[in-house]
Design an enzyme around this catalytic site. Structure first.
Site, short mmCIF file in Angstrom:
data_model
loop_
_atom_site.label_atom_id
_atom_site.label_comp_id
_atom_site.label_asym_id
_atom_site.label_seq_id
_atom_site.Cartn_x
_atom_site.Cartn_y
_atom_site.Cartn_z
N CYS A 141 -10.01 -3.16 -1.58
CA CYS A 141 -10.31 -3.96 -0.39
C CYS A 141 -9.03 -4.59 0.16
O CYS A 141 -7.97 -4.53 -0.47
CB CYS A 141 -11.33 -5.04 -0.73
N HIS A 197 -11.33 -9.73 3.01
CA HIS A 197 -11.77 -10.98 2.38
C HIS A 197 -10.61 -11.92 2.12
O HIS A 197 -9.43 -11.53 2.12
CB HIS A 197 -12.54 -10.69 1.08
#
Length: 586
Positions: free
Chosen positions: A479, A460
């Site tokens: 992440c 992301h």
């Protein structure tokens, strides 16, 4: 057949019946070989239990009707010597010769060659010992020595066997040429082949180069002096970071830290994941003082991990090397080999990975199925409990300040719940959830790349771009944050109708969330290796930030035969999660 019927009706152990069959055979080497295969134990071998290689051993001797493969023929000494040389030189491939009993089998060789034809047991023992050792060596070279799943490397299993080790050995013996066996089974990846060459180079350096330890007091800058500059010059020349100077000059004996030497330091720093500024500070000194023998180990571990990879599909791929804090995206017919080539079409960018102490990014293989532009961030309960609730208790306006809202469930169109004493208690009990609305403060930035996986991690964007300038970038909750999300989105959607750089920019500027389903999923690999040739053909070493090298070394210190059942997809395999769930970690 009668004995098998007895087994079916009386429930006697099949192995016991097979052993009885062997006893009733005529005496001979074939009987002794069959008995060894059935017993799955061998007294000549350090690892006497060969249960996980029994199937291959049985298949190998079935092709010769349980007659010796190595002894008793005109080419015995040549073929056995060739096989023993392969085992003795296992270190060339980053393997340990001791695991294949090369030395003890060599010591027994002359006695074995002089055995009489009626020395059935001794003939069978030596012949099968060599076969088991060679099978072990070839299996380790092709598949690796450790089950990656057992050390939390969530790599995909192979779909089927693509190599027949017994047949390869039999064909090589028929040609009286065993020397090509390693080439037939080792990984074909160019990355692997380059690491093998580097292994030979670094092993030679480790054995012959003088010990180098740079004394550190304060940061050294170009133009300053240090008594070990000449040693530093020689070390950087040995490692290839400085060009070799054939003629010794006064400068080489000088204590002055020149710009020329600083250029070599910058190259060394870049190859070791450090800020390439030419200043020799604490982190640079730590890297300089790591023994070359440890670099040998790093290369060996990198080769081991490459053996774990299943056959990679052609086409678009995205790879993150976690300790390198780097991502590569490419479209090629040769998957990971693309990283060995200076291809201008390869996309390379910095990433931020999970914190080493708390929230490590997992190793995984998955497929990217969709992209969310201007996503919501669905906050994990662990972050709500440990980070948000304490702040919310102190400041009831915290959610509004951070553009967050409480909801009953994570779904499109869900109306937010007002904050009061009742909902605060429900939030503490985990019965309400928090999400962050799309916008400039959103922790996921303007785009999220989703590839469903059991760890619920993804790629992301981020509003915290300053972190990309740091050399060590393990700051996330697990992440992977990407430095250039626009470029990655362009790569992922390059063959998608109505999507280009302009439409992607618009989607990343519109306040409403938009999901795009990929027409063709893109394989994603989160890998972990601390020695790696990058797309500029440079061998780089990285700090073992998660301690995975230490874990693998511990596993390798306990040699065992890898079971084929752990390598291939079976009916017992757990299927990958369907591409429907919303991911929540950042």
């Amino acid at each position: 057949m009668p004995r098998l019927l007895i087994f079916l009706f009386m429930g006697l152990p099949l192995q016991a019946l097979l052993a009885e069959e062997i006893i009733h055979q005529e005496p001979g080497t074939a009987q002794e070989i069959a008995a060894i295969v059935t017993a799955k134990q061998h007294p000549y071998l350090m690892l006497s239990n060969f249960q996980n290689r029994t199937e291959d051993l049985e298949s190998l001797y079935k092709m010769s009707n349980n007659q010796p493969l190595w002894l008793g023929n005109a080419n015995s000494e040549k073929n056995i010597t060739d096989a023993l040389n392969l085992l003795a030189n296992a270190a060339v491939h980053g393997l340990n010769p001791k695991n294949y009993d090369a030395e003890s089998l060599q010591q027994k060789l002359q006695t074995a060659l002089k055995l009489k034809p009626d020395s059935y047991k001794e003939l069978a023992l030596y012949d099968t010992a060599l076969s088991i050792s060679l099978l072990r060596f070839l299996h380790d070279l092709h598949y690796g020595r450790v089950n990656p799943q057992g050390i939390k490397f969530n790599l995909k299993l192979r779909e089927k066997k693509l190599i027949d080790l017994p047949l390869l050995i039999k064909d090589s013996l028929a040609k009286n040429d065993l020397t090509q066996l390693p080439l037939a089974v080792e990984p074909k990846l160019t990355q692997y082949q380059k690491l093998k060459q580097a292994l030979a180079n670094y092993r030679q350096l480790a054995a012959s180069a003088p010990t180098f330890k740079f004394d550190f007091k304060t940061t050294l800058h170009p133009g300053e002096s240090h008594p070990q500059i000449a040693e530093l010059n020689r070390f950087l020349t040995l490692t290839g970071d400085l060009p070799e100077n054939k003629t010794e000059s006064k400068a080489e004996k000088s204590s002055l830290y020149t710009n020329a030497i600083a250029a070599g330091v910058k190259k060394f720093q870049q190859r070791h994941g450090l800020s390439a500024d030419g200043h020799i500070g604490k982190t640079s000194v730590v890297a300089l003082n790591i023994p070359l023998s440890y670099r040998v180990t790093q290369i060996e571990l990198a080769m081991e991990r490459l053996r774990w990879l299943p056959e990679l599909n052609v086409g678009a791929s995205i790879i993150v090397n976690i300790p390198a804090f780097q991502l590569w995206a490419f479209d090629t017919v040769d998957a990971i080999n693309a990283l060995d080539q200076a291809d201008p079409n390869i996309i390379n960018m910095r990433v931020v990975v999970g914190n080493a102490l708390k929230t490590q990014t997992p190793v995984l293989m998955a497929e990217m199925h969709f992209i969310d532009f201007m996503p919501y961030w669905n906050v994990p309960y662990s972050i709500i409990k440990n980070e948000i609730l304490p702040k919310l208790t102190q400041n009831r306006g915290y959610l509004d300040k951070e553009n967050m809202e409480m909801v009953a469930v994570f779904r499109d169109g869900e109306k937010p719940t007002a904050l009061n004493e009742e909902t605060m208690n429900l939030l503490k009990e985990g019965k309400l959830r928090i999400r962050q609305r799309p916008g400039g403060k959103n922790a996921l930035g303007k785009v999220k790349f989703i590839f469903p996986n059991k760890d619920d991690v993804y790629l992301h964007d981020t509003p915290s771009n300053a972190l990309f300038s740091k050399s060590r970038r393990d700051f996330s909750h697990g992440c992977v944050r990407v430095a250039n999300p626009q470029k990655l989105a362009e790569f992922a959607l390059r063959n998608q109708d109505n999507w280009n750089a302009e439409t992607i920019h618009v989607a990343m500027s519109t306040p409403k969330m938009q999901r795009v389903i990929l027409k063709k999923p893109i394989p994603v690999l989160f890998f972990y290796t601390t020695a790696f040739f990058d797309h500029s053909d440079t061998l780089e070493f990285y700090t073992d930030i998660y301690g995975h090298d230490a874990v693998l070394l511990e596993a390798l210190s306990k040699p065992d035969d890898l079971s084929d059942q752990s390598l291939f997809i079976s009916t017992n395999s757990t299927p990958a999660p369907a591409p429907t769930a919303e991911s929540t970690i950042k």
